[in-house]
Design an enzyme around this catalytic site. Structure first.
Site, PDB file in Angstrom:
ATOM      1  N   SER A 670     -24.391  27.059  12.984  1.00 54.39           N
ATOM      2  CA  SER A 670     -24.155  25.688  13.377  1.00 54.39           C
ATOM      3  C   SER A 670     -25.099  24.925  14.136  1.00 54.39           C
ATOM      4  O   SER A 670     -26.399  24.964  13.920  1.00 54.39           O
ATOM      5  CB  SER A 670     -22.745  25.256  13.788  1.00 54.39           C
ATOM      6  OG  SER A 670     -22.302  23.914  13.520  1.00 54.39           O
ATOM      7  N   ASP A 743     -20.310  24.575   2.320  1.00 50.84           N
ATOM      8  CA  ASP A 743     -19.859  24.295   3.616  1.00 50.84           C
ATOM      9  C   ASP A 743     -19.366  22.804   3.908  1.00 50.84           C
ATOM     10  O   ASP A 743     -20.106  21.704   3.109  1.00 50.84           O
ATOM     11  CB  ASP A 743     -21.354  24.096   4.270  1.00 50.84           C
ATOM     12  CG  ASP A 743     -21.331  23.987   5.888  1.00 50.84           C
ATOM     13  OD1 ASP A 743     -20.425  23.470   6.188  1.00 50.84           O
ATOM     14  OD2 ASP A 743     -22.265  24.435   6.733  1.00 50.84           O
ATOM     15  N   HIS A 777     -18.467  26.606   6.158  1.00 52.64           N
ATOM     16  CA  HIS A 777     -19.244  26.664   7.250  1.00 52.64           C
ATOM     17  C   HIS A 777     -19.069  27.925   7.975  1.00 52.64           C
ATOM     18  O   HIS A 777     -20.141  28.368   8.488  1.00 52.64           O
ATOM     19  CB  HIS A 777     -18.498  25.536   8.173  1.00 52.64           C
ATOM     20  CG  HIS A 777     -19.565  25.287   9.441  1.00 52.64           C
ATOM     21  ND1 HIS A 777     -20.753  24.955   9.277  1.00 52.64           N
ATOM     22  CD2 HIS A 777     -19.606  25.457  10.759  1.00 52.64           C
ATOM     23  CE1 HIS A 777     -21.547  24.622  10.346  1.00 52.64           C
ATOM     24  NE2 HIS A 777     -20.739  25.000  11.400  1.00 52.64           N
TER      25      HIS A 777
END
Length: 808
Positions: A670, A743, A777
């Site tokens: 991330s 995601d 994610h």
């Protein structure tokens, strides 16, 4: 000059490259075995803290399970076959363990191959209710704790699409839950021919919302959202099974009972639905009902939260943060912004609290006022409540003692501190269930003092504690503190008068287990004996490393060395460095230690620690502070500070003699992936990079990202300089990009990795893009995680371990 225009043109110019075909692969056995290790049971403590529910968790789900059909609507992800969330975590078995004698009883009568979630104790601790998810629906089940027998309460009709499908009444006999309407009918058919274009319009109103995923896009999406989110509220007598429909069907985002069980606060979403914010920000009404379903009073009728001002302390105008007072039969509290919800407006009072008491007639009464933004409240009694407020820009947070029965009395400041300063964090006040089953402030001496528990951050690492806080003197007395070589955390106060506390205790090679600790005598009784699922890591050396940046900012990281490693014999190792940047307003706070060197060496399926089992040194949680003191914004010098952090980290491990300067890889997930792209673009410190689920072009998140409050148009130079996409032509080291195709994290659209790959490929860089089907994610499927580990291992072996010559 790298302008916004050139960035946008670059995005349009590069096309998506064809995928390299490959089947799912397996990493080396040492890594695969760690990923496949049996999960430790989850634990839920009973309200009276005499028992715990042990939840047997399954191993990783298969890609077949993860790939089931899902609808992505208004920020929700729904499984259309069972009307529940499509990405839930389940348990597969249950046991009840008694804390005093350690007796463990398996729960019988469970459904075949159960998928258990949302297990919840009744306020009296005699019953546990849970959801069981089937392929075609969701059932409600109950456990009689005394007999440890389960029975089904409902057919597969529960609607869990909006989350938290049920809740207990304080009588421990009644539930309110959401049910799929009996006459719902068939799924709306998808139009074969569109009725017309999808049009959105704005007439001069500012709506600077952040970048959200899975939003509604058209009328068909609206129809599907309404179909799957609409439910009928049901009152259920758990003992008899009697059900009573409550009111009419609607889209309910909340249904909360008053402590005395005589009223229900219902939040109902309504049209027009928004296409720019998720369901939680849709128009809504907040209404108090009696148990017959009659509306007693509408407390709020709110529009869509599309026009909230910019800034992290920005809020919607009107009533918000509704909460029943925990220590009163039926008193409803909420707050309203006094600054229009705009953090840039200078006012003496930011928020005011208001309340209504049963029978909820007349005008709302005013409670406490807040100079900062309201941040919650802990209730105690008529003369004691703790009110919290905070302000993001200054990192200031205030705790005040308040007398609910005497609103005119001046609240007393208990704590006024920086939320960044971990070393002075006093901890949190302990709560205990009252006669309504609601948590209220816990006192062992009739209200003269309260109990505080906290992480206990210190220069030597976190040392959790229990304190006794004197309300008259505002002084805390330490009752107990975790001692090396263990990391022990208080979980629940069992008996505040006798000083009995349930703790979780662990060490580097000792799996966390629960203990009953007597704070007065020091006597400990072990409650659980969970085995170590990572026995193969025994002998791995863990060390908290402290060092300094060139400007004097203190930094830390945790170094892991393979079992049996001997520096004099084995020399320097290839290293994987893993990090995640964090913004600070204080250099002192940025340098504080916020972990413990004695925590269990725990390896998650996505952890960089997997590679310590494959002969690598791993430098994890490497500090990457980005500091902006005073009026300075941290991101004004993001790249410069990132470079200085990385240089200090690399120099430290090289000078220690454990890492080869030419064989250090850097990675992150991330925002850590974003960091990785920047480090490869702006330094030559690393042999290669691994970036998972990142965002690389900040112009695609124009209304703010991470801790950046300014928009692209307010700070174009910052957005452009921080975007590694703009410097793709300067990345010379190999970069592995991994991203979930589904995601849904704000800002990290899969296109971010696709465009970064195209940009680097267009400039002849060494780059590989791995898109994991059906993954979000974070990655869930066993096949996906094993393949991710294989990709990372191949990359590290080829571009880090075998890179160049060894540093002397």
């Amino acid at each position: 000059m790298r302008t916004i225009t050139t960035v946008i043109l670059a995005v349009l110019f590069f096309g998506a490259a064809p995928q390299e075909p490959t089947a799912y692969q397996m990493p080396p056995k040492a890594i695969a075995d760690l990923i496949d290790a049996a999960p430790t049971p989850g634990v839920s403590i009973s309200p009276d803290a005499s028992k715990m529910l042990l939840l047997d968790r399954p191993s990783l789900p298969s890609i077949e399970e993860v790939a089931q059909e899902e609808l992505r609507l208004a920020g929700l992800r729904i499984n259309p076959r069972n009307n529940g969330p499509s990405r839930s975590s389940y348990s597969k078995g249950l046991k009840i363990r008694y804390l005093q004698d350690g007796k463990e009883v398996p729960v019988t009568g469970l459904p075949e191959n159960p998928k258990i979630e949302n297990a919840a104790w009744s306020p009296d601790g005699l019953t546990v209710v849970f959801l069981n998810t089937l392929s075609n629906g969701i059932e409600l089940w109950a456990i009689n704790v005394a007999s440890a027998k389960a029975r089904k309460l409902s057919d597969a009709v529960v609607n869990n699409a909006m989350g938290v499908a049920f809740s207990w009444f304080s009588d421990s006999k009644t539930l309110i839950y959401r049910q799929v309407p009996a006459n719902r009918g068939a799924v709306p058919p998808k139009p074969l021919v569109p009725p017309g274009p999808n049009v959105q319009a704005n007439e001069g109103k500012s709506a600077p919302v952040r970048t959200y995923q899975d939003l509604l896009k058209n009328k068909y999406d609206e129809a599907l959202f309404e179909y799957y989110s609409t439910s009928q509220l049901i009152l259920l007598d758990v003992a008899t099974g009697k059900v009573t429909a409550f009111g009419s069907p609607g889209i309910f985002s909340g249904a909360s009972t008053s402590p005395d069980g005589k009223f229900i606060l219902v939040t109902t979403l309504k049209k027009p639905f928004s296409y720019i914010v998720p369901a939680g920000s849709f128009p809504k009404t907040v209404t108090i009902y009696d148990l017959k379903g009659n509306a007693v009073r509408q407390v709020a009728d709110l529009p869509a939260a599309e026009n909230i001002p910019k800034g992290f302390n920005a809020v919607q105008e009107g009533p918000r943060s509704f909460t029943w007072r925990s220590d009163a039969p039926a008193s409803l509290y909420w707050v309203e912004a006094q600054d229009g919800g705009d953090p840039k407006r200078e006012v003496a009072v930011r928020d005011k609290m208001f309340y209504l008491e049963a029978p909820f007639t007349g005008e709302p009464k005013q409670g406490i006022s807040f100079s900062l933004r309201y941040d919650g409240i802990n209730w105690g009694n008529d003369n004691l409540a703790m009110a919290y407020e905070s302000w993001w820009q200054t990192r200031r947070e205030i705790t005040r003692r308040w007398q609910p029965a005497n609103p005119a009395a001046q609240p007393a400041v208990i704590f006024d501190r920086s939320s960044e300063d971990s070393y002075t964090n006093p901890g949190s006040f302990e709560l205990k269930p009252n006669q309504y089953g609601r948590g209220v402030l816990l006192s062992a001496d009739g209200g003269k003092s309260l109990l505080l528990t906290g992480e206990g951050a210190s220069p030597e690492g976190n040392r959790p504690f229990v304190d006794k806080f004197d309300l008259a003197t505002k002084k805390a007395t330490r009752m107990w503190r975790s001692e090396a070589p263990y990391y022990e955390t208080p979980i629940s106060i069992i008996d505040e008068k006798q000083g009995i506390v349930l703790t979780s205790r662990e060490a580097n090679y000792e799996q966390p287990n629960f203990y009953l600790r007597n704070l007065n005598t020091g006597k400990m009784t072990q409650v659980t004996n969970f085995p170590n699922p990572f026995a193969s890591l025994k002998g791995v050396k863990k060390e908290l490393i402290k060092y300094k940046r060139s400007d004097g900012v203190e930094l830390t990281g945790t170094l892991y060395l393979p079992a049996g490693y001997d520096k004099s014999r084995d020399g320097r190792l290839p290293m994987l460095m893993w990090a995640y940047p964090q913004e600070f307003k204080s250099a002192d706070a940025a340098g504080q230690v916020t972990s413990s060197p004695y925590e269990f060496i725990r390896v998650s399926a996505n952890s960089p620690l997997l590679w310590v089992a494959n002969g690598y040194a791993v430098f994890d949680e490497v500090a990457m502070p980005i500091v902006g003191e005073g009026d300075k914004e941290p991101n004004e010098t993001f790249v410069e500070q990132l470079r200085a952090n990385a240089e200090a980290a690399v120099n430290t491990v090289v000078e220690m003699g454990v890492a080869d300067r030419n064989k250090i890889g850097v990675g992150g997930h991330s925002y850590g992936a974003f960091m990785t792209g920047n480090l490869l673009a702006h330094t030559d410190l690393f042999a290669a990079g691994i970036a998972r689920s990142g965002a690389y072009n900040r112009t695609l998140t124009p209304f703010g990202f991470q801790s950046e409050e300014r928009t692209l148009w307010e700070a174009p130079d910052v957005y452009n300089k921080m975007s590694p996409f703009n410097y793709a032509d300067e990345i010379k080291e190999p970069l592995l990009l991994i991203h979930g195709e589904a995601d849904n994290n704000s800002g990290t659209f899969p296109i971010q990795s696709e465009r970064m790959y195209s940009a680097m490929k267009g400039h002849g860089a060494t780059v590989r893009l791995v898109m994991l089907p059906h993954e979000s994610h974070g990655y869930r499927a066993k096949e996906s995680i094993m393949h991710m580990a294989w990709e990372m291992d191949q990359w590290l072996e080829k571009y880090v371990k075998k890179n160049g010559t060894t540093t002397p």
